[in-house]
Design an enzyme around this catalytic site. Structure first.
Site, PDB file in Angstrom:
ATOM      1  CE  LYS A 174      10.927  -7.361 -51.461  1.00  0.00           C
ATOM      2  NZ  LYS A 174      11.826  -6.301 -51.018  1.00  0.00           N
ATOM      3  CE  LYS A 242      17.885  -8.532 -47.534  1.00  0.00           C
ATOM      4  NZ  LYS A 242      17.371  -7.160 -47.489  1.00  0.00           N
TER       5      LYS A 242
END
Lengths: 295, 295
Positions: A174, A242
Site C-alpha cells: 500500500k 498521512k
C-alpha cells in the site's frame, strides 16, 4: 452448509460501514466496537451486536477486523487497555485493514503472537467508492493459512486479493502504491506546466500521451482533474499525507534515501499546511504549479 | 486514382529505413539524402532515387521528411549550406519526424516560412519496433491544412496521429512523454527499493499494483525489466538522455522550475556518464538504486 466465522468489526467509518453491510448480507454474524457508538447505529439497527470494548468484542468472535485511521489507533484498539489482546482467545485472527506503518505492523503481529493471536495486515485501495461497490483491491501480509481462513470474508468486500508476503508486506505494498501515485502526479503536472508555458494545450498533451508509453491511471484520472481544476474528493489530501508519513517513516526505518519519494511527501505536507487537506489528493498539482513559477 | 506526392527522405537510419519501406510499398515515389550514402543503399536498391544534397532533394519533391539525430542535425539539413531551404520551392512541405527542441522547431518553421516553405513537427514514439510494425504514435505540430496534406503518408507509418497544436507542439508533446516516463521509472524503482529493504518481494508489489491506481505502462514494462535486471535495449539511455536535454533546455527557455523533471534529467546524465548509455533507458533504475544506498 458450513458455519460462517463470527466477525468483530472495529471502526465502522466511511469505509467500514459499507464493508460491514457486505459481510452481513453474505451471512457473516457481525459484532461491532466503535469509539463513538453512534457511528455503529446503522449497523446495530441491522442486527449487529455492539460491544463496549475491543477486548469484549474479541472474546466473542473468530475474526477481528480493524479499520481505523492511523498507526496509533490500531495500536490502541489491538494492544492498549481493554484492547483486543486482553480479550482475544488463542487462535483468534486479527485482520487489520487500516493503512498503517509496515514496521509497526510487524511489531503488533509479534506481540499478538505471544498470546496465540494470529494477524494479517490487509490494507485496501479503491476508497469509499470501492468499499460500496465491493471492488476494493486488498493487499495482504501474513501467513497463507490465515489468509485462507479470512479469504471468504475478504472476497465479500474486495475484487482483487493479493498475498504479498509476511507480516507488514500488505502495508508495504500500500505504501508503494501511495508513493508511486504521488510522484506520478508531480510528473504529469510538470509536463502540463511545460505545455502551458509553451502555449500548448495540456488537454491535447494528455490525450496524445494516453495512447503511449507515458500512460498511467494518474495521467488518465488525476490528469483530467488537474486540467479541470476539479479537486472534489475522491481521496482526500490529508489522508494521502498521512500515508506519505508512513512511507517516509518506513524509509527512515530502513535507512534508505529515496529523494523522489521524499519530495512527493514534502509537497503533500505543503498542500495540507496550506489548509487544502480536504481537497482530492490530486490537488498536489497546486504545489507543483507554485514551484514551477518559483524562478 | 490520385497522384501520390513525391517524398524526399533525409536520414534513412534505424528508424527511417523501415518507415521508407512502408512509404514505397504504399506507392509513394521516394527520393533520399543521407550524410553517409551507404545507409541509403538498401533503399536505392529498391528503387529510391539518391540526391547528393538536401537542397537537390528538396528541389525535386513535394514533401521532405527529416528523421535525424538531434537539433543541430535538423538545423544543418534544413537551414544549413546545401540545405533544404536552398533548394525547396515555395509550397514545399517539410515534415520533421526527428525528436528535437520545440523552441528551435518554432525558429526553423519561421525561417522556412520566409521562403514559402511549410513545416510540420511530427516526432514519434514507439521505437524501431513501432517503425517496423508501422504502429508509431505521431505527435504533430503545425497547421491543420499541412497535416491534412501529409496525413496519407503519415498513416502509412503510424497508428495514432494526433494534432497537438501549432509549430513545436508535437515536439512539446514528445518532451512531455519523455519527462513523464523518466520520472515514473524513478518512482517505480524507489518503491521496489523500499520493498527490498523491507524484505518484501518487489515482483509481488508490481503484480499487486498493476491492478490499481499506481498502474502505468512503465510499471508494467520497465518494472519487469528492472526486476529482471535486463537492460537490453529497447530505447537506449543515451537517446533518452538527449531527449531530457531537450526537456531541460525547453524548461530553461520558459524560465520554469520543474524539480522532478530536473532530477530525472540529472539521473539520466549520471547513467550515461557511467558509460551505460547503450543500455535500455530503464537502466535509470541503477542510479536510483545507488542513491537509495547513499545514507
Amino acid at each position: 452448509m458450513t458455519t460462517q466465522p463470527k466477525i468483530g468489526w472495529i471502526g465502522p467509518g466511511i469505509m467500514g460501514r459499507p464493508m460491514c453491510k457486505h459481510l452481513m448480507k453474505a451471512g457473516f454474524p457481525l459484532a461491532i466496537y466503535a469509539r463513538r457508538p453512534e457511528s455503529a447505529q446503522e449497523l446495530t439497527d441491522l442486527g449487529a451486536k455492539f460491544y463496549e470494548t475491543p477486548a469484549a468484542l474479541a472474546a466473542n468472535v473468530d475474526i477481528v477486523i480493524s479499520m481505523v485511521s492511523d498507526t496509533p489507533d490500531v495500536e490502541a484498539v489491538l494492544l492498549g487497555r481493554n484492547g483486543v489482546i486482553e480479550g482475544g482467545k488463542s487462535g483468534l485472527l486479527v485482520v487489520d485493514m487500516s493503512t498503517i506503518s509496515p514496521v509497526t505492523t510487524r511489531e503488533i503481529a509479534t506481540k499478538l503472537a505471544e498470546k496465540g493471536i494470529r494477524m494479517l495486515d490487509a490494507p485496501v485501495s479503491g476508497g469509499d467508492v470501492g468499499a460500496i461497490a465491493a471492488t476494493l483491491t486488498i493487499m495482504v501480509g501474513g501467513n497463507a493459512d490465515d489468509l485462507a481462513y479470512a479469504r471468504p470474508a475478504l472476497e465479500v468486500m474486495g475484487k482483487t486479493i493479493t498475498h504479498i508476503g509476511n507480516h507488514g508486506a500488505g502495508q508495504l505494498a500500500k505504501a508503494c502504491n501511495q508513493l508511486i501515485a504521488a510522484q506520478t502526479v508531480i510528473a504529469v503536472t510538470e509536463a502540463f506546466e511545460m505545455a502551458k508555458a509553451a502555449n500548448v494545450d495540456p488537454a491535447k498533451i494528455r490525450a496524445a500521451l494516453l495512447g503511449g508509453f507515458a500512460y498511467s491511471k494518474v495521467l488518465e484520472l488525476h490528469g483530467q482533474r488537474i486540467l479541470d481544476e476539479n479537486f472534489q474528493p475522491g481521496f482526500k489530501a490529508h489522508l494521502h499525507n498521512k500515508d506519505m508519513h508512513i512511507v517516509t517513516d518506513t524509509i527512515a526505518a530502513f535507512g534508505l534515501n529515496l529523494p523522489g519519494t521524499q519530495r512527493a511527501a514534502d509537497y503533500m505536507q505543503a498542500l495540507v499546511d496550506e489548509g487544502k487537506g480536504e481537497l482530492d489528493s490530486s490537488a498536489l498539482a497546486k504545489i507543483v504549479q507554485q514551484k514551477a513559477k518559483a524562478i
